[in-house]
Scaffold this motif. Structure first.
Motif, short mmCIF file in Angstrom:
data_model
loop_
_atom_site.label_atom_id
_atom_site.label_comp_id
_atom_site.label_asym_id
_atom_site.label_seq_id
_atom_site.Cartn_x
_atom_site.Cartn_y
_atom_site.Cartn_z
N ASP A 256 0.84 -1.21 0.00
CA ASP A 256 0.00 0.00 0.00
C ASP A 256 0.87 1.26 0.00
N ASP A 257 0.28 2.36 -0.45
CA ASP A 257 0.95 3.66 -0.44
C ASP A 257 2.32 3.58 -1.10
N ASP A 279 0.44 5.29 -4.75
CA ASP A 279 -0.17 6.19 -3.77
C ASP A 279 -0.93 7.34 -4.43
N GLU A 313 -4.47 4.45 -6.88
CA GLU A 313 -5.40 4.91 -5.85
C GLU A 313 -5.83 6.35 -6.10
#
Ligand code: C2E
Ligand code: CA
Ligand code: CA
Length: 362
Positions: A256-257, A279, A313
């Protein structure tokens, strides 16, 4: 000089005639340096980290209780800033600490009061509009404050250790909802669950996850776990071992990110992960900031050549989507498709998309 243990892992150090703030900073740095030195316990080499908050007499308080309260506030700021930091008290900290303490108190009761619920955000394949995955995100409906954003309460849950119970609940609730969706739809998108750094460090994590899934008769392939790049790189060797144990059981793993931390590319290649999540901070300005555009396309290329799935995202506009798709990213998550939805709305969304999709094809 006086050193006192105030309880738990908190100590107060009293320095009289210290002079100014510069001298206090020197002492703080020295203390942190000494605490960091490795030591041996039962044959294991260990290291301790520390965070220091500083308040100065008379500017920050003229009595003991004000000075300690303000040093405490500064310490929380230092902790939030990461490991091995010190901070001086400032007036803005006072109110933020009051808020922190009251949230912490309320968070302890939130679980038993049933104040949490999950929402789900689709991850969509741009080429056929299929919802391939969805991310489970936690919401806290505070009885007086209303919705408290996860960016605010997850860090508090982490530092207080409450994340363990809340994290268990998140996995339970995700499984409960998956088994509920299954009553209506035969094929479901995989549900991505965020694991906090603290949860990820738990020795019992994998067994616990397996037990919960078994309770709801949910297969490992139905869920996926997201762990932030920063948490993954914190201790790469133990990350490797944990991730292997999860993937051996059939779980997918997403980083993630991605792009916000410091990844070692050699680890990235060795980690048994399935996907990277680009991200939102890069996607946001992809149209206007050439650096963000360059970083995004480099990350997409890298993921593709390492054989990793890549999800962007925070895709909000058609322009962002088209740019990302042109660079080779096929899966998007963002308001352009949908905000995170409550369970029943998400089910409706899935049914509509499928219906809309087939009617389009006919
Ligand atoms: P994250 O994992 O990076 O989650 C994505 C965040 O971006 C979510 O915010 C989501 O609502 C938001 N988002 C998605 N698309 C868009 C968009 O197009 N525009 C904008 N402006 N925002 C978008 P949310 O739900 O507030 O969560 C924030 C963070 O809180 C998450 O970031 C995650 O780090 C943490 N979090 C949320 N739920 C959980 C959970 O169940 N467990 C753990 N450990 N952390 C969670
Ligand atoms: Ca996430
Ligand atoms: Ca993210």
């Amino acid at each position: 000089d006086t050193v006192a243990r105030m309880g738990g892992d908190e100590f107060t150090i009293l320095l009289s005639n210290i002079g100014g703030s510069d001298a206090a900073a020197v002492v703080a740095k020295n203390i942190m340096k000494q605490i960091m030195l490795p030591f041996t316990l039962h044959g294991e080499e260990l290291r301790l980290g520390s965070s220091i908050g500083i308040s100065l007499y008379p500017d920050d308080g003229t009595n003991f209780s004000t000075l300690t309260r303000h040093a405490d506030a500064a310490m929380y700021e230092a902790k939030d800033a990461g490991r091995g930091q010190y901070r001086f008290f400032s007036n803005e900290m006072d109110s933020s600490v009051h808020e922190h303490l009251s949230l912490e108190r309320d968070l302890r009761r939130a679980l038993e009061n049933g104040e949490f619920y999950l929402v789900f955000q689709p991850q969509v394949n741009v080429h056929d509009n299929r919802v391939v995955h969805c991310e489970a995100l936690t919401r806290w409906k505070h009885p007086e404050r209303g919705l408290v954003p996860p960016d605010k309460f997850i860090p508090i849950a982490e530092t207080t250790g409450l994340i363990s119970e809340i994290g268990d609940w998140i996995i339970h609730e995700s499984c409960r909802i998956i088994s509920h969706w299954r009553d209506t739809l035969t094929t479901l998108p995989t549900v991505s669950i965020n694991l906090s750094a603290q949860q990820f460090r738990q020795e019992s994590l994998v067994d616990k996850i397996l037990a919960i899934l078994a309770d709801y008769n949910v297969d490992a392939t139905a869920v996926e776990f997201e762990i932030t790049e920063t948490a993954a790189m914190e201790n790469a060797e133990s990350t490797m071992e944990r991730l292997s144990r999860l993937t051996e059981k059939g779980f997918s793993i997403a980083i993630d990110d991605f792009g916000t931390g410091y990844s070692s590319l050699s680890y990235l290649k060795r980690f048994p992960v399935n996907k990277l999540k680009l991200d939102r901070s890069f996607v946001m300005d992809i149209q206007t900031d050439p650096n963000d555009a360059a970083i995004s396309s480099a990350i997409i290329q890298m993921a593709n050549s390492l054989g990793l799935e890549i999800v962007a995202e925070g895709v909000e506009t058609v322009e962002q989507r088209d740019f990302l798709a042109a660079k080779g990213c096929s899966i998007m998550q963002g308001y352009l498709y949908s905000k995170p939805l409550e369970s029943s709305d998400f089910l409706d969304y899935l049914i509509n998309i499928r219906y809309g999709h087939t009617s389009e094809q006919n």
